[in-house]
Write a protein that holds these residues in place. Structure first.
Motif, PDB file in Angstrom:
ATOM      1  N   ASP A 109       0.849  -1.192   0.000  1.00  0.00           N
ATOM      2  CA  ASP A 109       0.000   0.000   0.000  1.00  0.00           C
ATOM      3  C   ASP A 109       0.879   1.235   0.000  1.00  0.00           C
ATOM      4  O   ASP A 109       1.924   1.274   0.668  1.00  0.00           O
ATOM      5  CB  ASP A 109      -0.905   0.003   1.229  1.00  0.00           C
ATOM      6  CG  ASP A 109      -1.902  -1.145   1.201  1.00  0.00           C
ATOM      7  OD1 ASP A 109      -2.822  -1.092   0.369  1.00  0.00           O
ATOM      8  OD2 ASP A 109      -1.742  -2.093   1.990  1.00  0.00           O
ATOM      9  N   HIS A 114      -3.681   0.691  -3.281  1.00  0.00           N
ATOM     10  CA  HIS A 114      -3.213  -0.683  -3.094  1.00  0.00           C
ATOM     11  C   HIS A 114      -2.571  -1.147  -4.397  1.00  0.00           C
ATOM     12  O   HIS A 114      -3.140  -0.988  -5.478  1.00  0.00           O
ATOM     13  CB  HIS A 114      -4.370  -1.601  -2.726  1.00  0.00           C
ATOM     14  CG  HIS A 114      -3.947  -2.973  -2.315  1.00  0.00           C
ATOM     15  ND1 HIS A 114      -3.196  -3.214  -1.182  1.00  0.00           N
ATOM     16  CD2 HIS A 114      -4.160  -4.199  -2.890  1.00  0.00           C
ATOM     17  CE1 HIS A 114      -2.971  -4.505  -1.062  1.00  0.00           C
ATOM     18  NE2 HIS A 114      -3.534  -5.122  -2.086  1.00  0.00           N
ATOM     19  N   VAL A 169      -9.556  -5.164   1.086  1.00  0.00           N
ATOM     20  CA  VAL A 169      -9.427  -3.901   0.368  1.00  0.00           C
ATOM     21  C   VAL A 169     -10.825  -3.414   0.016  1.00  0.00           C
ATOM     22  O   VAL A 169     -11.610  -4.152  -0.588  1.00  0.00           O
ATOM     23  CB  VAL A 169      -8.574  -4.073  -0.905  1.00  0.00           C
ATOM     24  CG1 VAL A 169      -8.508  -2.771  -1.697  1.00  0.00           C
ATOM     25  CG2 VAL A 169      -7.177  -4.552  -0.541  1.00  0.00           C
TER      26      VAL A 169
END
Length: 246
Positions: A109, A114, A169
């Motif tokens: 990250d 990401h 995520v």
């Protein structure tokens, strides 16, 4: 429970790819080209937050080729992250590459984005039944058009890893995927192609903004499939014409 996506801070990164370095060819134009790329990146102001090397550092996966590339890239001032290409992998199935650069599949990250780095050059073993030695296998894999070969894949194991990696995520988090081969089916005759690309795309569908940046094709490409935007990048070594020309 849905969590808010992290705030994205502006940043830049640079990309160098497909050097195809040859053992002991220090005066070769491929060496001069990557040296110029390193100088160009080092001259950027502001400096990028990191540099991604997009694979095919070596031409025939030789330890000396990979060591030469590592030495050249060590001069990059920004942090360097690595992705593997088939030319780096199939002499010793990635042993030397991993020893120099670490994992071939990983994520990180950065400032609210990401990032995922995949090994998309996994192929079915067609060399053992043919009795190919490591160099013969490498030369088979180094062909642009290898009718006796097998197509690139990400593979079931890595797709499972990707699903697990993305599970935490949020859909709102920007995602950037680095893949050596295109994660769509571009041109099979040259293996500009990833055979399980549709299955990888399905894993990425949940996220709102996905960018895939790939190397391998040695040409500028753009594509968009659903929520995924694809960008192909140039090689330092040589350019390719667009399929099916050339």
């Amino acid at each position: 429970v849905s969590h808010a996506a992290p705030a994205v801070e502006p940043f830049t990164f640079a990309y160098i790819s497909d050097a195809h370095l040859l053992d002991q060819w220090m005066e070769h134009r491929f060496v001069k080209a990557i040296l110029k790329a390193v100088d160009d990146v080092n001259a950027l102001d502001p400096q990028p937050d990191f540099v991604l090397f997009g694979g095919d550092l070596a031409q025939l996966g030789q330890p000396a080729e990979l060591e030469l590339g590592a030495k050249i890239m060590a001069a990059v001032k920004a942090p360097v992250r690595w992705m593997v290409g088939e030319h780096d992998w199939y002499f010793d199935m990635g042993e030397k590459w991993r020893g120099l650069f670490g994992d071939d599949v990983y994520s990180f990250d950065h400032k609210g984005v990401h990032f995922v780095v995949l090994n998309s050059v996994i192929v079915k073993d067609y060399w053992t039944p043919r009795g190919l030695d490591p160099m013969q296998r490498m030369k088979f894999m180094a062909q642009l058009d290898n009718p006796e070969g097998e197509p690139f894949t990400v593979g079931e194991e890595q797709r499972a890893w990707l699903e697990k990696d993305l599970a935490n995520v949020t859909a709102e988090t920007p995602l950037v995927v680095f893949s050596h081969s295109p994660l769509y089916k571009y041109y099979k005759a040259w293996n500009f192609w990833t055979d399980d690309a549709d299955e990888v795309q399905a894993i990425l569908q949940r996220l709102q903004a996905v960018t895939v940046i790939h190397a391998h094709t040695h040409q500028v490409l753009s594509n968009k499939i659903g929520n995924i935007t694809f960008h192909g990048v140039l090689s330092t070594a040589w350019p390719w014409p667009y399929a099916p020309q050339g």
